[in-house]
Design an enzyme around this catalytic site. Structure first.
Site, PDB file in Angstrom:
ATOM      1  N   GLY B 153       0.764  -1.281  -0.094  1.00 26.99           N
ATOM      2  CA  GLY B 153      -0.113   0.045  -0.013  1.00 26.99           C
ATOM      3  C   GLY B 153       0.688   1.380   0.123  1.00 26.99           C
ATOM      4  O   GLY B 153       1.485   1.771  -0.968  1.00 26.99           O
ATOM      5  N   GLY B 205     -13.326  -1.534   3.733  1.00 27.10           N
ATOM      6  CA  GLY B 205     -12.827  -1.491   2.480  1.00 27.10           C
ATOM      7  C   GLY B 205     -11.292  -2.419   2.526  1.00 27.10           C
ATOM      8  O   GLY B 205     -10.620  -2.068   1.378  1.00 27.10           O
ATOM      9  N   LYS B 223       2.801 -10.703  -3.994  1.00 22.58           N
ATOM     10  CA  LYS B 223       3.674  -9.580  -3.502  1.00 22.58           C
ATOM     11  C   LYS B 223       5.316  -9.955  -3.100  1.00 22.58           C
ATOM     12  O   LYS B 223       6.250  -9.308  -3.490  1.00 22.58           O
ATOM     13  CB  LYS B 223       3.155  -8.904  -2.383  1.00 22.58           C
ATOM     14  CG  LYS B 223       1.949  -7.987  -2.484  1.00 22.58           C
ATOM     15  CD  LYS B 223       0.895  -7.836  -1.474  1.00 22.58           C
ATOM     16  CE  LYS B 223      -0.386  -7.122  -1.804  1.00 22.58           C
ATOM     17  NZ  LYS B 223      -1.252  -7.205  -0.477  1.00 22.58           N
ATOM     18  N   GLY B 320      -6.231   0.090   1.681  1.00 19.68           N
ATOM     19  CA  GLY B 320      -7.018   1.174   1.948  1.00 19.68           C
ATOM     20  C   GLY B 320      -6.709   1.903   0.564  1.00 19.68           C
ATOM     21  O   GLY B 320      -5.809   1.954   0.180  1.00 19.68           O
TER      22      GLY B 320
END
Lengths: 428, 428
Positions: B153, B205, B223, B320
């Protein structure tokens, strides 16, 4: 373009060998702890730099203050010079400045950038005093200046702010930025005397012979000025900051922290308030279990809080020749390198032969009669403990490879047992 | 070039206004949680992007699957299209791909790079399956591909590996890479039921409607493949890795960890061994106080251990819309931006009016007769506690600004008292 084959069921592409590497001519100013370590990294890493970044780094000149000092064995003595003008006249693609201080670093920086050549520097005093001027000079001459190693040693915080987090709406930046004082405070926290802690820091190469700029917080303040520039766009020399060091009585500081149940840290912070950005470098007694309290020894940490991106923390070695030289190296090849090209045949991953401890947990009703232990034992797995809790039994194994665990799971499956499996890294 | 003046004793330079900004034409594929948030960030941050990076970002086309869905109010509806061919024909400098999956993301990526345009993508599946092929395509067409938001993220770990730490001789990379499972495991650790924890993750979310790829560890494995490529040069699709998720019984996993006194984490790691790089994604019971154990909720952490640079840890929001969009934005302006130019008049730092608690410590012999407390009190400072320890007394104040503390220090100095001063951030 590429041939596809399979090895062990995994696809492997044979890609053509990389193009002939470009040569990057590097002139290095300063060959002390950091500069010398860079020479070593360039020598040891030459093959990897070429393979991954398609570039060959060639040292073309090394400026030193004293010709007679011992130098790394990897350094060709013919490259050494003590003549600043001859050094500046050298035709290099990049100049690396690892001297420190303003004279002659500022002249080296201005000359290099003014000629449209790249500058890489570890010099926090230079950037804190002249960063925006040098950045503007680089812009005008269509070149660049990089200074990752000037702040927080081996932690890529400059890159993170400059390239990634600078636009997230930074609200606060806060950290431990001076490895020397943090090393000393950690030692004091462990009960050392100040004189011994300082001597130890000096012996390990973290503290200068004259550590006054570290102890007074001036070193951390220079770094905070640089971070404030990148985070908030404030000229480093215009940042108003309050500064208090760990001198004159670091022992009492550590004792006060112990008395209050926290850890002593020299904290640097810049905070966006409604009225503007406020900044300070000062001793703070922080919770031992927090991000700053857990930063021990010569480590640094930077916590960047932003509107769009919450809190991002970066921690790692904040001092020492090798981490600082690593950051210099990264700045050096960055313009040249892109994503790593896998080797002509990708180095294949292999079976994991490491041993770990494992927890296997089954419902107690299923595990009647010691079936769990017996099946594990038949698979050659010795369990160090079998714990019962509520409705289940948990066997914790001794160190064993995952292949053997997989065998045991198959045997357990034949007995209609399907344990939950975790690796265990806590003492049992 | 610049005029120098002084404000509040600090030098401030008036620099000429920045040149007219260059326009960066951006085509965005996907306008869901992440894409929509990017539209908002571009709108809110337009002034700052222009001021700091000298670039004006202009959205020229937005590809969506369904024309009728609600979109951010900042988005001009005329830019929307559901026609992939029309989208690909758009004359953009950069294409941002925020759709996910391979179709049509792979076609968008190949077309964009094949035309020599920059690609920015948040798509971990795409990079895990086709990263080196797309990197080679970018290289051949002298453009670039960036994918910071594909891993962890809002944490700039791709940048750190690609630009900074890739050449430090990485020995191990290890982390918590899936925000959904970490959020669930943290909730379970707090005693929640699994169904409630999952529903909460979805409501916030963090988790997809179908969280199977998260729970099974496939998302973390993608990842890890990308990190393994950047750290070790292994093709992501050639990395052999062992994978076990937190399914089918996350509650028992959490209970087992509690029983053993640790924290449950889905750990992804790739380790250089003598025989090659081994990799795994699996549940591990880790010490609660360690870097992984302290990573809670939707946070991610990556610890990079290297020969030249010790251990560097990066942590922050791993999931997020806003953090992920922040990383997209950073990739978007990176080619364009350099160091921030201070505003024409640098925003000045101002006096720090925040209040803190402070510890003031003096030798007991000097502090006879309550002089410390009386002087503090005369300066208007109420001390919440005065602690005595060994040979000294430590007064801890209530919340008060540093100016008042400075006044008190001057008054104490007149009494020949020179306390050691620290800010206090622990409860007393």
């Amino acid at each position: 373009m590429s041939t596809l084959l399979e090895i062990d069921g995994a696809p492997v592409r044979l890609t053509p060998p990389p193009r002939e590497p470009r040569t990057l001519r590097v002139a290095l100013a300063g060959c002390g702890t950091v500069g010398g370590e860079l020479v070593r990294l360039l020598h040891q890493g030459a093959g990897e730099i070429r393979a991954r970044h398609g570039v060959r780094v060639r040292l073309v000149r090394v400026l030193v203050a004293h010709a007679g000092r011992p130098r790394p064995s990897e350094l060709d003595p013919a490259l050494l010079t003590t003549d600043l003008d001859a050094f500046l006249a050298e035709d290099a693609d990049v100049v690396v400045e690892a001297i420190g201080g303003l004279d002659p670093a500022l002249r080296i920086a201005r000359t290099t950038l003014g000629r449209g050549r790249r500058l890489v520097t570890a010099n926090k005093a230079l950037i804190a005093a002249h960063g925006p001027e040098l950045a503007e000079l680089a812009r005008r001459h269509r070149t660049r200046i990089d200074f990752e190693s000037a702040v927080a040693g081996g932690i890529p915080v400059i890159r993170a702010l400059r390239d990634s987090l600078g636009l997230t709406g930074i609200a606060r930046i806060r950290g431990v930025l001076n490895g020397t004082t943090n090393f000393i405070l950690t030692r004091l926290d462990e009960g050392w005397r100040y004189a011994d802690a300082l001597a130890d820091a000096q012996a390990r190469g973290f503290a200068e012979a004259n550590p006054a700029r570290d102890l007074s917080g001036e070193d951390a303040a220079d770094k905070l000025r640089i971070l404030g520039w990148l985070a908030f766009g404030i000229r480093p020399d215009a940042l108003v900051l309050r500064r208090r060091g760990i001198d004159p009585d670091p022992e009492r500081l550590a004792a006060d922290a112990r008395l209050l149940g926290g850890a002593p840290r020299l904290v640097a912070e810049a905070v966006q308030t409604e009225a503007g950005v406020v900044a300070a470098v000062e001793p703070v007694i922080v919770p031992s279990a927090g991000a700053l309290g857990r930063t021990r020894g010569e480590e640094n940490v930077v916590v960047i809080e932003s509107r769009a991106n919450g809190g991002v923390a970066l921690s790692g070695p904040g001092a020492g020749g090798s981490p600082t030289a690593s950051s210099l190296l990264a700045d050096l090849v960055r313009g040249a390198g892109r994503l790593p090209r896998p080797a002509p045949v990708a180095p294949l991953s292999v079976a994991d032969t490491r041993e770990h401890r494992w927890a296997l947990s089954v419902a107690r009703t299923q595990a009647a009669g010691g079936i769990l232990e017996r099946t594990l034992s038949r698979a050659g797995i010795v369990s160090t403990a079998v714990l019962a809790d509520g409705d289940r039994r948990v066997a914790v194994t001794g160190p064993v490879g995952w292949q053997r665990v997989d065998l045991a799971l198959r045997a357990l499956s034949a007995e209609r047992l399907a344990p939950v499996v975790s690796r265990v890294e806590v003492p049992v």
